[in-house]
Design an enzyme around this catalytic site. Structure first.
Site, PDB file in Angstrom:
ATOM      1  N   GLU A 489     -21.155  40.879  44.379  1.00 31.09           N
ATOM      2  CA  GLU A 489     -21.409  39.899  43.742  1.00 31.09           C
ATOM      3  C   GLU A 489     -21.443  38.725  44.965  1.00 31.09           C
ATOM      4  O   GLU A 489     -22.305  38.499  45.518  1.00 31.09           O
ATOM      5  CB  GLU A 489     -20.465  39.510  42.788  1.00 31.09           C
ATOM      6  CG  GLU A 489     -20.885  38.380  41.877  1.00 31.09           C
ATOM      7  CD  GLU A 489     -20.373  38.521  40.442  1.00 31.09           C
ATOM      8  OE1 GLU A 489     -19.542  39.549  39.947  1.00 31.09           O
ATOM      9  OE2 GLU A 489     -20.913  37.788  39.497  1.00 31.09           O
ATOM     10  N   GLU A 758      -8.839  36.254  40.215  1.00 34.63           N
ATOM     11  CA  GLU A 758      -9.719  35.942  39.354  1.00 34.63           C
ATOM     12  C   GLU A 758      -9.388  35.900  37.770  1.00 34.63           C
ATOM     13  O   GLU A 758      -9.578  35.250  37.019  1.00 34.63           O
ATOM     14  CB  GLU A 758     -10.863  37.109  39.290  1.00 34.63           C
ATOM     15  CG  GLU A 758     -12.039  37.008  38.155  1.00 34.63           C
ATOM     16  CD  GLU A 758     -13.050  37.701  38.475  1.00 34.63           C
ATOM     17  OE1 GLU A 758     -12.857  38.782  39.018  1.00 34.63           O
ATOM     18  OE2 GLU A 758     -14.433  37.646  38.053  1.00 34.63           O
TER      19      GLU A 758
HETATM   20  C1  BGC Z   1     -18.077  35.442  38.451  1.00 33.61           C
HETATM   21  C2  BGC Z   1     -17.535  34.368  37.968  1.00 33.61           C
HETATM   22  C3  BGC Z   1     -18.529  33.679  37.377  1.00 33.61           C
HETATM   23  C4  BGC Z   1     -18.835  34.375  36.161  1.00 33.61           C
HETATM   24  C5  BGC Z   1     -19.891  33.751  35.226  1.00 33.61           C
HETATM   25  C6  BGC Z   1     -18.503  36.322  37.482  1.00 33.61           C
HETATM   26  O1  BGC Z   1     -19.020  37.810  37.607  1.00 33.61           O
HETATM   27  O2  BGC Z   1     -17.251  36.299  39.484  1.00 33.61           O
HETATM   28  O3  BGC Z   1     -16.649  33.735  38.877  1.00 33.61           O
HETATM   29  O4  BGC Z   1     -18.511  32.340  37.292  1.00 33.61           O
HETATM   30  O5  BGC Z   1     -19.291  35.791  36.530  1.00 33.61           O
HETATM   31  O6  BGC Z   1     -19.114  33.288  34.136  1.00 33.61           O
END
Ligand code: BGC
Length: 909
Positions: A489, A758
């Site tokens: 990501e 997270e």
């Molecule tokens: C990310 C987040 C992002 C979210 C969207 C995720 O995959 O890691 O931090 O804001 O997707 O809601």
């Protein structure tokens, strides 16, 4: 006697008593290490003064073509102004390549200072017409070994000045005569390449020699055409690697020589067999091309033995025009910012395990030895699984694996160059029994920003939380502000930086880093005003929706920069983008002004949301979206007023008010229903004044019901403690901060976290690792141990626990709001900030019921101190009641306005 500056710039006579000096001259528009990013760079300086209450009343700037100021080209004479930060460029715009020096003297109550030491400015190439170089392309459309490119040339005499202007399609690194010319990594960084491509200007004078020279470059896929997004897309910006470089020399004999990329360049492949940001690197030491960028006296300069150099391809004229039209000056470079030792090392039957002690972003550098052809494989992970193996599930498809084929030439250090990993542990394995790893270093990389802020208090766990926030900021400020640094990501998710920007602006000087990213945001913003959820955008390539709180980064981030750095220019530049976003959101809301029925990330990762559906938070997405519409409209109205757009100021203010009223009419119960909804209502002023006490009480109830813990996701987390303080429940804010059970900020710290997670429960109390379930993805989960979003509480630590806050009315910490609110059993707290004006610091401690505050304010700033006492009579300044003090700017009750200087205040609690 004190005289003003002489009209002709001659020496100025000052009183012996003058103690003020202007120093630390700089431009907020610098493009490190050499050039500026704006033809009209703003100018800043700091004032040093030995006395209190020093305010600049005027300045005088001189600009010259040489550092001795024998040829002054511009002199402002006396300008009556207290501005010492981001002063508008007074002279004609700098032309391409122009160099100049500037200096300043300042007038204060004690007269004029001496001239400051001079500071140099240099302009890069502004115009496409400045370029003669071509864009050269190499290799084909498939991923493959990293190409090496070079050009051999001859100069009759050494240069007195050599400048290299360079960018790449893909990552590049540059060598001149066998030496790398800069310590920048991952250049040209990641921008919205469709619109903006970062060009770096470097001083390479010391790398040149008379006679034969070789300019060389190595390229790699990087963000341009390597894997990107969880869908593992490739060639997102283009299919082929390329380089644009122009070396400009002024020789001792006065000749001007330009060596640009063109058809005379040649290329081959080298030891780097593959390089990918997600997957890692494969390096074969046996395939190195010794001295490929160094002239070899006596050897055939064109061909090394066994090397096959082929001509590069010159790109099409149209492509060249497109590339030149996108060039922008590069922002802060990515560099090695720290090196960490191994804190633990152990062996398993198949491998050596290394623990670098902290979750870091970068790579391990290893001292390896072994026979030729032996392969070493290095894998990485942020945490270990309960069985002691690397927990790689969280990386999803990112292989995060580096391999090295050894050349048998003895021990050597190896490390990758065109990738990075998010990890704490490395597993080093080789099938060959004679391979040894005798040393290792954890190499930490980040955009190299000045560390400006620090927070500490008497609670070690809170200090570790602060350290984790800083670590996650560093790890996710690698060219763009990302969500996470380890899995497939690593994207510029707008919501994450939207909530984190105020905290990030304390810890580091993030002004030019985030201003540059906002340039990408504006470029990628759609004609409708919609802002893609990741910037640089992969829109049309996956991420399309424009969601509130995420896209509101278009408004909130410029505002955070304005507050923290007094950066009015960012508001000027972003103004139309800010308006366009609010226009889009208002359009989605329609006539009833309620933004409903669109998908919203909302209070993402609310701990009570179903694990696989993190958008299903207690605060409904419609409510969050409409709240953000109200707040962004309010901020646009403030920005409009600052930019003298009075009609806009009025209409956006009306819009904000109307949205608030519509929300209250439609959803009178929601503001009391959850922590996030209540915090939004109080912080974004969504409730009528008469209802604030009931919402405040409801917020307290929601916190108590949750066991004095938070129950917020990305949106509510930064607002909760400030809202509790506003609700008069500082006690509860501290309960939440100090809570140790999940969900809380200190729970991960107690679990040994060295960065911000997270998910609140990334590791569960029983030690099991969260599966990272995410309903919308079948493969893998969503589980990062390095995500700064929940670290957005950091701004509250600085502002309220320590008591050091900016004031949007007089931004950049020219006016400092000092309103510490002690609690949580803390005996002391402190914050220091290297603000645009200088070192600003607050430190308080309590002994019994006596609260003492030490405050340091740089010259040309002032503060409003609001002491945490109900007893104004107990207030003392330097041991005396304020009434007895001369020179106070103002004093009323528990509030004291102070000019620059060091102070000691106290009161009873
Ligand atoms: C990310 C987040 C992002 C979210 C969207 C995720 O995959 O890691 O931090 O804001 O997707 O809601």
């Amino acid at each position: 006697m004190t005289r003003g500056p002489g009209a002709y710039g001659g020496p100025v006579c000052n009183d012996a008593a003058v103690t003020v000096v202007a120093f630390d001259l700089r431009s907020p528009d610098r493009s490190p290490p050499l050039s500026v990013s704006d033809p009209r760079p703003r100018l800043s300086w700091r004032l040093r003064a030995g006395e209190r209450n020093v305010t600049q009343s005027a300045y005088r700037i001189q600009i010259a073509g040489e550092p001795g100021f024998g040829d002054i080209t511009f002199d402002t004479d006396r300008v009556a102004s207290s501005q010492s930060h981001a002063v508008a460029w007074p002279a004609a715009p700098l032309s391409s390549r122009q160099r100049c020096w500037w200096r300043v003297m300042v007038e204060t109550g004690s007269g004029w200072s001496e001239w400051s030491p001079p500071s140099q400015l240099e302009a890069p190439l502004w115009q496409p017409a400045d370029w003669t170089a071509e864009v050269v392309l190499v290799g084909d459309e498939d991923a493959g070994p990293s190409p090496l490119l070079r050009r051999l040339f001859h100069i009759p005499s050494g240069p007195i000045r050599a400048r290299l202007h360079v960018t790449g399609l893909g990552l590049y690194r540059i060598e001149l005569n066998g030496r790398e010319v800069t310590d920048e990594l991952l250049a040209p960084g990641w921008t919205s390449y469709d619109h903006r491509l970062a060009c770096r200007t470097l001083d390479v004078t010391d790398f040149m020699t008379p006679g034969e020279n070789i300019l060389g470059a190595e390229l790699a896929d990087g963000w341009y055409r390597g894997h990107l997004t969880p869908e593992r897309m490739r060639n997102v910006y283009g299919p082929r690697l390329g380089l644009l470089a122009q070396l400009e020399l002024t020789l001792e004999d006065g000749q001007e020589v330009t060596i640009g990329t063109d058809g005379a360049w040649e290329w081959t492949t080298g030891p780097r067999r593959s390089a990918d940001l997600y997957d890692g690197e494969a390096y074969d030491c046996c395939l190195e091309v010794p001295g490929w960028s160094a002239p070899r006296p006596g050897a055939d300069p064109e061909q090394g033995e066994g090397e096959h150099w082929a001509p590069v391809e010159v790109g099409a004229m149209e492509d060249r025009r497109a590339v030149l039209s996108r060039l922008v000056p590069a922002g802060p470079p990515v560099r090695v910012v720290e090196e960490l030792p191994v804190v633990a090392r152990w062996t398993t039957p198949q491998s050596i395990m290394l623990d670098f002690g902290h979750n870091l972003v970068g790579w391990p550098r290893l001292l390896v030895d072994g026979p030729a052809g032996a392969m070493v494989t290095v894998r990485h992970a942020e945490v270990l699984a309960p069985d002691g193996s690397l927990h790689t599930a969280a990386l999803r498809s990112a292989k995060a694996t580096d391999t090295y084929v050894l050349d048998g030439a003895g021990p050597r250090w190896v490390e990758p160059r065109f990738t990075f990993h998010g990890f704490r542990y490395s597993e080093v394995a080789s099938a060959h029994p004679d391979v040894s790893i005798t040393d290792a270093v954890g190499v930490v990389v980040s955009s190299d920003l000045e560390r400006t802020g620090g927070f500490a208090c008497s609670d070690e766990l809170v200090n570790r939380l602060q350290a984790n926030i800083v670590r996650s900021q560093r790890g996710n400020f690698v060219s763009v502000p990302t969500d996470c640094p380890q899995r497939d990501e690593r994207l510029g998710w707008t919501g994450d930086i939207q909530v984190f920007a105020p905290t990030g602006a304390f810890n580091f000087d993030a002004d030019s880093f985030l201003s540059g990213w906002l340039g990408d945001l504006a470029s990628d913003q759609r004609a409708s005003g919609g802002v893609p959820p990741v910037i640089p955008s992969c829109a049309g390539r996956g991420f399309k929706m424009a969601c509130a709180a995420w896209a509101d980064a278009a408004v909130m981030v410029p505002w955070a920069l304005y507050e923290a750095y007094g950066n009015l220019r960012v508001l000027e530049r972003q103004y139309s983008s800010m308006k366009a976003w609010v226009g889009y959101a208002a359009g989605r809301a329609g006539d009833d002004l309620l933004w409903t029925d669109d998908f919203q990330f909302g209070d993402w990762l609310d701990p009570d949301a179903p694990a696989g559906e993190p958008w299903k938070a207690k605060a409904p997405g419609d409510y969050v979206a409409t709240a953000y519409l109200a707040e962004s409209a309010r901020i646009v109205s403030e920005a409009a007023a600052l930019l003298d757009e009075s009609e806009d100021a009025a209409s956006y203010s009306d819009l904000a008010l109307s949205v608030r009223r519509a929300m209250w009419a439609a959803w009178p119960d929601l503001p009391r229903a959850s922590q996030t909804a209540a915090a939004l209502a109080l912080r974004f002023d969504l409730v009528p004044d008469a209802e604030r006490p009931t919402v405040a009480a409801a917020l307290a109830d929601r916190v108590t019901e949750a066991g004095n813990r938070l129950a917020t996701g990305f949106v509510g987390t930064p607002l909760l403690c400030p809202a509790l303080v506003e609700a008069g429940r500082t006690d509860l804010a501290y309960e939440v901060l100090m809570a140790r059970d999940c969900p809380s900020w200190l729970y991960p710290v107690l679990q040994g976290a060295t960065s911000i997670w997270e998910r609140w429960d990334a590791i569960r109390p029983d030690g099991s690792i969260h599966g990272g379930e995410l309903g919308i993805r079948e493969e893998g989960g969503m589980l990062s141990f390095n995500h700064y979003a929940y670290g957005a509480v950091g701004a509250w630590l600085y502002r309220t626990v320590a008591g050091l806050a900016p004031d949007a009315e007089d931004p950049g910490y020219r006016h400092v709001i000092v309103a510490p609110r002690p609690g949580g059993g803390l005996g002391w707290a402190a914050a220091g900030l290297h603000s645009p004006y200088g070192d600003t610091s607050v430190r308080w401690h309590r002994e019994g019921s006596v609260f003492t505050l030490e405050l340091g304010l740089p010259a040309n700033t002032w503060a409003t101190v609001n002491l945490p006492t109900a007893d104004p009579d107990s207030v003392r300044l330097d041991g005396e009641p304020p009434a007895h003090q001369a020179g106070l700017r103002a004093w009323q009750g528990t509030r004291v306005d102070l000019g620059s200087g060091s102070y000691r205040l106290s009161c009873s609690l």
